[in-house]
Enzyme design. Sequence first.
Site, PDB file in Angstrom:
ATOM      1  N   ARG A  50       9.184   2.042  14.409  1.00 15.77           N
ATOM      2  CA  ARG A  50       8.380   1.331  13.405  1.00 15.77           C
ATOM      3  C   ARG A  50       7.740   0.091  14.030  1.00 15.77           C
ATOM      4  O   ARG A  50       6.578  -0.224  13.762  1.00 15.77           O
ATOM      5  CB  ARG A  50       9.245   0.955  12.197  1.00 15.77           C
ATOM      6  CG  ARG A  50       8.459   0.363  11.044  1.00 15.77           C
ATOM      7  CD  ARG A  50       9.285   0.214   9.776  1.00 15.77           C
ATOM      8  NE  ARG A  50      10.328  -0.785   9.902  1.00 15.77           N
ATOM      9  CZ  ARG A  50      11.234  -1.052   8.962  1.00 15.77           C
ATOM     10  NH1 ARG A  50      11.213  -0.373   7.822  1.00 15.77           N
ATOM     11  NH2 ARG A  50      12.154  -1.967   9.136  1.00 15.77           N
ATOM     12  N   LYS A 149       5.003  -4.118   9.470  1.00 18.99           N
ATOM     13  CA  LYS A 149       6.006  -5.151   9.157  1.00 18.99           C
ATOM     14  C   LYS A 149       5.603  -6.403   9.922  1.00 18.99           C
ATOM     15  O   LYS A 149       6.113  -6.701  10.999  1.00 18.99           O
ATOM     16  CB  LYS A 149       7.391  -4.642   9.547  1.00 18.99           C
ATOM     17  CG  LYS A 149       8.511  -5.389   8.848  1.00 18.99           C
ATOM     18  CD  LYS A 149       9.799  -4.594   8.876  1.00 18.99           C
ATOM     19  CE  LYS A 149      11.003  -5.445   8.525  1.00 18.99           C
ATOM     20  NZ  LYS A 149      11.016  -5.986   7.173  1.00 18.99           N
ATOM     21  N   GLU A 182       7.020  -1.787  -4.390  1.00 17.35           N
ATOM     22  CA  GLU A 182       8.385  -2.027  -3.909  1.00 17.35           C
ATOM     23  C   GLU A 182       8.813  -3.391  -4.393  1.00 17.35           C
ATOM     24  O   GLU A 182       8.079  -4.045  -5.138  1.00 17.35           O
ATOM     25  CB  GLU A 182       8.420  -1.953  -2.378  1.00 17.35           C
ATOM     26  CG  GLU A 182       7.499  -2.962  -1.704  1.00 17.35           C
ATOM     27  CD  GLU A 182       7.515  -2.871  -0.184  1.00 17.35           C
ATOM     28  OE1 GLU A 182       8.424  -2.265   0.386  1.00 17.35           O
ATOM     29  OE2 GLU A 182       6.593  -3.442   0.422  1.00 17.35           O
TER      30      GLU A 182
END
Length: 289
Positions: A50, A149, A182
Amino acid sequence: MKVYLNGSFVDAADAKVSVFDHGLLYGDGIFEGIRLYKGCVFKLDEHLERLEKSAKAILLELPWTREELAAAVCASCRENGLEDGYIRLVVTRGVGTLGLSHLSCKNPQLIIIADKITLYPEEYYTKGLRIITSPTRRINPAALPPMVKSLNYLNNILAKADANQAGCLEAIMLNDQGYVAECTGDNIFIRHKDRWLTPPTAAGALKGITRGAVLELMDQLGLPCAEMNLTRYDVWTADEMFLTGTAAEIIPVVEVDSRRIGSGQPGAQTRRLLEAFHKVVSRDGRMIR
Ligand code: PMP
């Protein structure tokens, strides 16, 4: 505590970056939050994959191989004598000029902080969380893909402030179309009758590593789950709900926007999933020695 900074370990008090680092000036960088369970770094490979994808998306060329990053993470845990803990891996764009251009930054900085974990207090796992929907929306994917992220967490910080001001610890963030994306630092699962539902990452959710692990567990336990756009109404009328995240693991939610979820108690399937999750965490990853 010793912090890994660009290849060496330094005392926490000496772990400093330049005021000209674009990570500080512009939030230009990426990070991962990773757990260490019984000497095993949970899903380390998935976290590094990721990280590599986040780097690619923001045109940040990582000068380290995945193996070098993995070795540095494990060394950070050993250096701090940890068997259980939380690891924060940060890559900043590095020192540059005051202009925005990433081209002035030649050397990305690698920071690894390995420390003890502070969990949500135990009572939230037994009694469940009360949360709200924040008026602060998740970042629009056309502006910055939410799968990245990145060090830009300001809108999540504002949504967390909305939660705190309402006396809650977490808040649901909707996307620009009004669908559930989320929470500020956790993914969302709800159950309607026999089926679990979770927003697709395209709705603005981070592709959580814990979310992925829970989807695998649901498959093994025969609990059907679908990725689907969800409205606040879907959440309010759910029979069971929990959040997932590296720090939170699997945490039950019993109230959303003053609407009771299910019986108002943590659900039996949530408890079952958390037990199953605890069984796999120290097996599914990379041992630090
Ligand atoms: N969404 C956001 C915005 C997050 O910051 C995080 C990580 N804390 C998550 C979801 C959960 O992801 P993971 O399970 O990989 O920790």
